[in-house]
Design an enzyme around this catalytic site. Structure first.
Site, short mmCIF file in Angstrom:
data_model
loop_
_atom_site.label_atom_id
_atom_site.label_comp_id
_atom_site.label_asym_id
_atom_site.label_seq_id
_atom_site.Cartn_x
_atom_site.Cartn_y
_atom_site.Cartn_z
N ASP A 297 0.84 -1.20 0.00
CA ASP A 297 0.00 0.00 0.00
C ASP A 297 0.87 1.25 0.00
OD1 ASP A 297 -2.10 1.74 0.19
OD2 ASP A 297 -2.56 1.30 2.28
N GLU A 331 -2.54 10.10 -0.74
CA GLU A 331 -3.81 9.39 -0.69
C GLU A 331 -4.20 9.07 0.75
OE1 GLU A 331 -6.51 5.81 -0.62
OE2 GLU A 331 -4.53 6.03 0.25
N GLU A 332 -3.19 8.73 1.56
CA GLU A 332 -3.50 8.17 2.88
C GLU A 332 -4.16 9.14 3.84
OE1 GLU A 332 -3.62 5.24 3.42
OE2 GLU A 332 -2.10 4.12 2.31
N ASP A 359 -4.56 0.06 -6.22
CA ASP A 359 -4.32 0.39 -4.81
C ASP A 359 -5.00 -0.65 -3.91
OD1 ASP A 359 -3.68 1.63 -2.43
OD2 ASP A 359 -5.24 3.16 -2.58
N HIS A 429 -1.22 -0.90 6.37
CA HIS A 429 -0.99 0.15 7.38
C HIS A 429 -0.27 -0.34 8.62
CE1 HIS A 429 -4.69 2.66 5.80
NE2 HIS A 429 -3.82 2.38 4.85
#
Lengths: 473, 473
Positions: A297, A331-332, A359, A429
């Site tokens: 990711d 993006e996060e 993604d 994550h």
């Protein structure tokens, strides 16, 4: 007359089948070439090795994110594209600070450490940390039931697990992510002093998983610290609370939010030879969280998107339409890159006919999901047969990707690569999202699958866009 | 009259669609229950944890293999099947002995260690090891070209890699495995003193992968030691040979072949209520190589097969036909268990209508391949639609599994579970085949997929077998 009509129909059908099947064979051979090149001489894995192992995690606003911008721009420049440029965008800068610490105290002096990580965007705890009794809930809706009386002064523990019975793990994620995103803002309204969330992980293990959260409109003075704990610790804590309600949890977060800083989307383009104003985008996001190295990711999506343009060059394609790789920033925790890209596209009145995002991890590709109207979706699914030799079967309607979302509207078709989703949330994550969990072949198959779709979109255009007009020159 | 016929046809079609769709809904709900139970409350992962972490590798004839027999028998007995028994079978006993050792010597005194493992069935090297110059070949067919003159006294190094462009990695394996299986027997005929083989692994890493080999009819006195080296070392050695032909390789193997010993297939059965003489088998193999812990090969297939019977009991099925789980012994180096099972079945004149094997790893299931005649295959593919909600699309014709192969013949349909194959050879027959590489959900999805197929075979029978006869009682 009837017989003549039938005969005519028969003849036209045959001609059209022949034409179709010749085209079919041509496309089929082209796809085979793409897959061969990706599997025999791919670049994606080497790029990801550098991005993950030489650069590492790439949180927006960090020096690593800037190194990733510079590295990918340099690598795109080597591909001989028609242009490569950086698109400036201001991004948030949130910094975790020293590693978090937490423990459960069942009786004074009897403690057990808990694996914890601050959620992205959380405020720090007070200097001495936060210590309070814990109220376990199964979701935001429970807060109203307990009311201020039972929430005030407590740490709210959101413990609704991801549903294991859902085959698509992203659906299970979607059913729980509100706890992480809005849990703190909601609990603060009832007087909670902090929030801990069960990690969004289907597996029982010791990795806490971060991710973005928001305080919404909550004034700064009322914001409370929010963190995720590992699934094993969530199980432990929940079990303990069943036999002892008055245990206390201590946690210490050291995060800090800084002023926005300048960063960039990285963009490369092969300009179309016939319809240069029709733009096809393929992309992933360059930023990652600051745990692990962001291989799945979304390092995977970044290098696969770069590989699409490399492979198109490699097979000697002179595309009719303009094909852009866009490596989105942030993006996060902000989506600033995706928003900026769409904003600039709108300002320039650019015509995006198609955008594809990867993604969802670098696992074996299973297909795509599309945001498209009926005619467009019918056109695209007519290509499905071409992908079956590569065990790509899923051509579904559904979400595409966060970064390309802001391009939604008009006749633009949005698509998301859909890799096998079973392992994704084991990594997502967390410190467990590292290069060693990438399988080279799976990554390459994804890149080849994406390249194949972009090749077909370029060749046939997309319905709803005038595809048969004369070349411009 | 015509109109009446048409009307009749229309009515019958409608009725048959309704009947079909009611059945379809019933089956569809049943599959959903199976998947829910497997994912929410599965046993396969716990069983595999024990098999891999408490027992470990289970080479035929070893005490671990015997522990695995006892453990799985005990666990099957807990399921409340109609019968559980052990089927005696004599198996070969090959023992690796002390860990192998190898190095390359480019100049006297200048050496580099090589990751090596004896092939299963290989003789040991002489006490002092074997040291000789190396002849790299791309396959057995090269030997004739070089002739005795160039082969004699050398160590033959088979280095044809698995083809990366094949999507099905088992096909790539099939294209190389002759080097491992017959390489030593063939090289010995030309006077080679030993054989080393590039590991059958698509990845470049440091794990040597073992596997069975055979000397064929070669007299004992002419047998030469054979081992596999890691892919990284194969690349290194090949590179070195390009610049220096006279380097020497030293290797030492300590293996020994003992007398055959008694072992067992482990079998459990739910006896059919209507057609007990129609037998449906589901199985995997209990033995493994002695490297790693055999989690993917084939602990996964063992626990998935056990889970099939547990899930069928759990959903309250009283099967019409007899459903047997068979945990075969000695697939890896002899196939004695599979042969014994078929031999006994033949002696007893048993009617096996269907056999399903899982022996391709515990990865996300993609479908099945079938050995079946046209009518049978058409019947089975009519069920394909029921599997699509679980992203199971592949219903192909092709091989099934080694252990059930001896049941081939007559109207028996053979089937193999087809998991995603991309990662399989990263683990296969090496120290890298361990429990940590099993994903719980993927394993469970495989078990649910197998259970669903067995449920349908039991319900509808298999074409070619009289399916509509009256119950016997």
């Amino acid at each position: 007359m009837k017989i003549v009509s039938l005969l005519f129909l028969f003849i036209s059908c045959s001609f059209s089948s022949i034409a179709q099947s010749t085209k079919g064979i041509e496309d089929s051979l082209k796809l085979r070439t793409v897959f061969d090149m990706a599997l025999l001489n791919g670049q994606a894995y080497n790029w990801l090795d550098h991005l993950s192992n030489e650069i590492g995690p790439r949180l927006s606003g960090s020096s690593n994110a800037q190194r990733a911008v510079e590295y990918t721009k340099k690598e795109l420049e080597k591909l001989g594209l028609d242009s490569v440029w950086l698109q400036p965008v201001m991004v948030p800068k949130w910094v975790r600070g020293a590693k978090e610490y937490a423990y459960v105290e069942s009786t004074p002096g009897s403690t057990r450490d808990i694996n914890i990580t601050a959620l992205g965007g959380s405020v720090a705890t007070p200097n001495g940390g936060t210590k309070a009794e814990v109220l376990e809930v199964q979701g935001i809706e429970d807060l109203e039931r307990y009311g201020e009386e039972q929430v005030k002064g407590k740490i709210v523990f959101y413990n609704r697990p991801m549903r294991a019975d859902l085959i698509n793990t992203f659906e299970a994620y979607g059913g729980c992510v509100d706890q992480r995103y809005s849990g703190a803002a909601e609990a603060a309204k009832y007087g909670a002093v902090g929030v801990i969330v069960r990690s969004l992980n289907l597996r029982l293990d010791d990795f806490p998983h971060t991710g973005t959260m928001s305080y919404g409109e909550l004034p700064v003075s009322q914001r409370i610290p929010a963190a995720a704990i590992s699934t094993n610790d969530a199980e432990y804590l929940s079990g303990l609370l069943k036999i002892q309600k008055d245990i206390k949890l201590y946690f210490k977060l050291n995060s800090e939010q800084f002023q926005d800083v300048l960063s960039y989307n990285v963009i490369g383009e092969i300009t179309g030879s016939e319809f240069p104003e029709e733009i096809i985008v393929v992309g992933g996001h360059l930023d990652s969280w600051d745990l692990g190295d962001g291989s799945h990711d979304d390092g995977a999506g970044v290098v696969q998107s770069m590989e699409v343009l490399r492979l198109l060059k490699e097979i000697g394609l002179k595309p009719k339409r303009s094909i852009r790789v866009v490596l989105f920033m942030n993006e996060e925790n902000g989506l600033r890159g995706g928003n900026k890209y769409a904003e600039v596209a709108k300002e320039k009145n650019e015509n995006h006919i198609f955008a594809l995002e990867s993604d969802a991890g670098g696992f074996t590709p299973r297909g795509f999901s599309f945001e498209a109207d009926d005619a467009q979706f019918a056109q695209i699914t007519s290509w499905n047969e071409l992908f079956k030799p590569y065990l790509i079967h899923q051509f579904d309607r559904g979400g595409s990707g966060a970064d390309i979302g802001p391009l939604r509207g008009g006749t633009t078709v949005l698509a998301g690569l859909r890799p096998d989703s079973q392992r994704y949330f084991d990594h997502h994550h967390s410190d467990n999202d590292t290069f060693e969990h990438i399988n080279k072949r799976e990554l390459e198959l994804g890149a080849a699958t994406m390249t194949s779709l972009i090749y077909l979109v370029d060749k046939y255009g997309i319905k709803g866009i005038p595809v048969d007009r004369e070349p411009k020159f």
